[in-house]
Motif scaffolding. Structure first.
Motif, PDB file in Angstrom:
ATOM      1  N   ILE A 110       0.559  -1.148   0.097  1.00  0.00           N
ATOM      2  CA  ILE A 110      -0.240   0.036   0.212  1.00  0.00           C
ATOM      3  C   ILE A 110       1.101   1.034   0.510  1.00  0.00           C
ATOM      4  O   ILE A 110       0.783   2.060  -0.790  1.00  0.00           O
ATOM      5  N   VAL A 111       1.744   1.364   0.937  1.00  0.00           N
ATOM      6  CA  VAL A 111       2.995   2.499   0.883  1.00  0.00           C
ATOM      7  C   VAL A 111       3.388   2.115  -0.353  1.00  0.00           C
ATOM      8  O   VAL A 111       3.581   3.234  -0.882  1.00  0.00           O
ATOM      9  N   ILE A 112       4.631   1.599  -0.926  1.00  0.00           N
ATOM     10  CA  ILE A 112       5.397   1.747  -2.143  1.00  0.00           C
ATOM     11  C   ILE A 112       3.668   2.619  -3.393  1.00  0.00           C
ATOM     12  O   ILE A 112       4.211   3.481  -4.235  1.00  0.00           O
ATOM     13  N   THR A 113       2.790   1.358  -3.474  1.00  0.00           N
ATOM     14  CA  THR A 113       1.643   2.271  -4.572  1.00  0.00           C
ATOM     15  C   THR A 113       0.849   4.107  -4.131  1.00  0.00           C
ATOM     16  O   THR A 113       0.916   4.560  -4.895  1.00  0.00           O
ATOM     17  N   LEU A 114       1.212   4.178  -2.929  1.00  0.00           N
ATOM     18  CA  LEU A 114       0.131   5.454  -2.560  1.00  0.00           C
ATOM     19  C   LEU A 114       1.981   6.653  -3.258  1.00  0.00           C
ATOM     20  O   LEU A 114       1.565   7.493  -3.064  1.00  0.00           O
ATOM     21  N   ILE A 115       2.960   5.676  -2.697  1.00  0.00           N
ATOM     22  CA  ILE A 115       4.940   6.699  -3.315  1.00  0.00           C
ATOM     23  C   ILE A 115       3.942   7.357  -4.574  1.00  0.00           C
ATOM     24  O   ILE A 115       4.079   8.358  -5.248  1.00  0.00           O
ATOM     25  N   PHE A 116       4.262   6.312  -5.426  1.00  0.00           N
ATOM     26  CA  PHE A 116       3.965   5.702  -7.075  1.00  0.00           C
ATOM     27  C   PHE A 116       2.693   7.234  -6.953  1.00  0.00           C
ATOM     28  O   PHE A 116       3.059   7.764  -8.144  1.00  0.00           O
TER      29      PHE A 116
END
Length: 278
Positions: free
Chosen positions: A196-202
């Motif tokens: 979730i964090v990685i996709t939110l950063i993107f």
């Protein structure tokens, strides 16, 4: 291929700092510094275009980003594999519909004369609404159609992350009397939190990249006040009016803002969750 397709074309960024003349080429055109950036910042369209871009982007992020996560958690609770696969197929299918077809479907379904939605409204005693022409409906329609088209596809990555959860954790939780909500809270969510964090950063790193094609197809003279975004403005200035240097400057500004947001959100995520891109 990476160098040829992604790095060599970056030389074209210099157009943003030159008064480009096609007959002279990029090398022969005179340098003008930040002239076109100043022109964009001082233009009467700047505040409106930037505001529209941010409104659509943040609304899409706030309302659209959590939906695939919630949907993945719900699908993960299904134990009937046939039913689960059927739901996955139904929700994945809209992703493969082209944007042109999607907007065409919206126009048909929302037509004030023969559209399904307006027929239902009239059956309930209401007046037909010209959804595609009302500016207050542009952002809701953009977001809802985006959720409908991409939720199933975006769910795949979270379902993949959930498959890594050890089944013994669920068995132990059930033995301890944990409810489904408690198992989701204490097992599923921690398992997919890094994803979730990685996709939110993107997502935050592309906050300024409102899809041109869909906005352009939904845009008309009646809703242009809220639908004119940076992407459509670059198209108008660069391809229609042939203001190559000016449109390049606007695109470069857009990219710089995205890079700043990406680096900022990545640092915040690293401090709060120890998960980051680098």
């Amino acid at each position: 291929m990476l160098i040829i397709l992604n790095y060599i074309p970056m030389y074209g960024i210099t157009l943003a700092f030159k008064d480009y003349v096609p007959s002279k080429g990029i090398l022969g055109s005179p340098w003008v510094g930040l002239k076109y950036f100043e022109r964009f910042f001082n233009s009467f369209s700047f505040s409106r275009i930037l505001s529209n871009t941010l409104k659509i982007s943040f609304a899409s992020l706030i309302f659209g980003f959590p939906v695939p996560v919630i949907f993945a958690l719900m699908l993960n609770q299904l134990r009937q594999e046939k039913f689960k696969r059927m739901i996955q197929t139904i929700t994945y299918a809209p992703h493969f519909i082209s944007t042109v077809v999607l907007v065409g479907m919206m126009m048909v379904f929302l037509s004030p004369r023969s559209g399904l939605i307006n027929n239902i409204i009239q059956m309930l005693g209401g007046e037909p609404i010209f959804f595609m022409a009302k500016k207050e409906w542009f952002i809701p329609l953009y977001i809802l159609s985006d959720i409908w088209q991409n939720t199933g596809w975006n769910t795949i990555i979270y379902l993949a992350a959930l498959t890594s959860v050890n089944p013994e954790l669920y068995e132990a939780a059930i033995v301890d009397g944990a409810t489904k909500l408690q198992r989701i809270k204490h097992i599923d969510i921690p398992a997919i939190l890094p994803t979730i964090v990685i996709t939110l950063i993107f997502a935050c790193g592309g906050i300024m990249n409102v899809g041109f094609e869909k906005v352009f197809l939904m845009q008309n003279s009646l809703n242009r006040e809220v639908s004119d975004v940076i992407a459509t403005y670059v198209f108008e200035q660069g391809l229609i009016r042939a203001q190559y240097s000016y449109s390049t400057a606007i695109g470069l500004f857009n990219t710089i803002v995205n890079i700043i947001l990406l680096i900022t959100v990545n640092k915040i995520a690293k401090k709060l969750t120890d998960t980051s891109l680098w």
